[in-house]
Design a protein around this motif. Structure first.
Motif: not given
Length: 409
Positions: A95-103, A163-170, A172-178
């Motif tokens: 799962y971590l590997l897939g998350t890094v690919i998405c990021l 949480v996803g909306q809060a990440v977008l407010e502050f 980049h969308w990539r940090h949802i994967f972070t």
């Protein structure tokens, strides 16, 4: 009310029941978090990665379930032969590997590939935790534990879009994967340190293709198991149709704007509250009785919603929609833990493979049901109402037939 007893000895069991429920709940909630936290970002991702059509960004959700269906088939036998801990920890690593690919992805195809890898990996915790629970608890006690776990599991969608909306407010969308990375590392460490193995070597199944085929045939031809599994799959399909179209319903049809996460959370609370209530009721009334009552309630609520849709061109007032969906999704919450426990009950030491087949088959059933219903959600919610009418009726028939098979054995 009798206490819930684990089959582990006090020396083996490092955790209290509340800690165990919390860990298992957060493990299984990775699925909901991975889906629902992405919902507010779909349009931004499509624009950033040059998606030619909005429908392609919907694959970010639907392909996740495809990856889970494949992963569960792998991790079921794996957890029965190698143990529950190895299945959970290796799944979290993938799962971590897939998350890094998405990021790191620079186009939509790579992101979709990463989502499939994510889903394959999260299947390890998804399957192994269910089997781990089955190793320690049986019957109504298992249903009660599952209900408390499902309460947290369902509460996650209440906050995930926020949480996803809060990440977008502050950020980049990539940090949802972070965020996914940080949560997964934390859960993996917690599990590694605190959760002992529940399947000792003497109870593990030596893997062979012939045994796999024989066990799979037993599960797939077990009418009771399949009846509850198919019922769970089609009910979840109708619910998944709502999840996948929720942004369209609230933001496009009802024009709620930034209040979308709040309405989504309100209805998610209904499901979570039902899971909590089920934990209080199941030891007294039993899984089967509660499941049948919930399906009747879901059917009646969806019929009323359908009548309203017919009279309002598919768009009843928002307050009426919420007043009906809230009790309907309460019924869905009652069904989630009970139908899964009913399907798992006859499987004993085949719990890993059983959880894999049950989870995979119910996911494979839910995706086409959701896609079929969702394609008709454009200017109204009539399709959602019709989907719940048909699926709740069919599920009731399946559960009735499966329960008759159960009593005749």
């Amino acid at each position: 009310m009798p206490p819930i007893q684990s089959s582990l000895t006090p020396q083996e069991n490092k955790m209290s029941l509340p800690e165990f429920i919390a860990l298992m709940a957060f493990m299984t909630s990775l699925v909901a978090l991975s889906i629902d936290a992405m919902l507010p970002a779909l349009d931004l991702i499509g624009q950033a990665l040059n998606s030619p059509e909005p429908q392609q960004t919907h694959l970010i959700v639907s392909l996740f379930f495809f990856g889970m269906a494949l992963g569960q088939l792998y991790y079921g036998p794996y957890s029965d032969t190698k143990g529950r801990r190895r299945a959970v920890l290796s799944g979290l690593f993938i799962y971590l590997l897939g998350t890094v690919i998405c990021l790191m992805s620079q186009d939509l195809n790579w992101l979709l590939f990463g989502r499939v890898v994510q889903a394959f990996g999260v299947s390890g915790p998804r399957v192994a935790t269910l089997a781990l629970i089955r190793d320690q608890y049986q019957g109504e006690a298992m249903a009660r534990v599952m209900s408390f776990i499902m309460m947290v599991f369902i509460l996650v969608p209440m906050i995930a879009p926020v949480v996803g909306q809060a990440v977008l407010e502050f950020f980049h969308w990539r940090h949802i994967f972070t965020l996914f990375l940080l949560i997964t590392v934390t859960l993996g460490f917690w599990f590694f340190v605190r959760q002992p193995e529940t399947l000792p070597p003497e109870r593990r199944r030596i893997f062979s293709w012939s045994d796999l085929a024989k066990s799979s045939k037993y599960i797939l031809t077990h009418f009771e198991v399949m009846g509850f599994t198919v019922a769970m799959g089609i009910i979840f399909g109708a619910f998944l149709a709502y999840i996948s179209t929720s942004q369209t319903i609230f933001q496009s049809i009802y024009q709620t704007g930034d209040l979308f996460p709040a309405y989504f959370a309100l209805l998610a609370f209904s499901v979570g509250f039902a899971s909590f209530a089920n934990g209080m009721l199941v030891m007294r009334h039993g899984m089967l009785k509660l499941s049948k009552l919930a399906m009747v309630g879901l059917f009646v609520g969806s019929i009323i919603l359908l009548v309203l849709c017919v009279n309002t061109a598919g768009k009843p007032p928002l307050w009426q929609l919420l007043c009906l969906l809230f009790p309907m999704y309460f019924c869905v919450g009652i069904l989630f833990g009970n139908l899964n426990s009913l399907a798992m009950q006859p499987l004993g030491d085949m719990a890993g493979l059983g959880a894999a087949i049950i989870g995979s088959l119910s996911s494979l059933l839910s995706v086409p049901v959701a896609i079929f219903i969702g394609q008709f959600v454009e200017t109204g919610v009539t399709a959602i109402a019709m989907g719940f009418v048909g699926m709740s009726l069919l599920a009731y028939i399946l559960v009735t037939l499966a329960s008759k098979q159960r009593t005749s054995m």
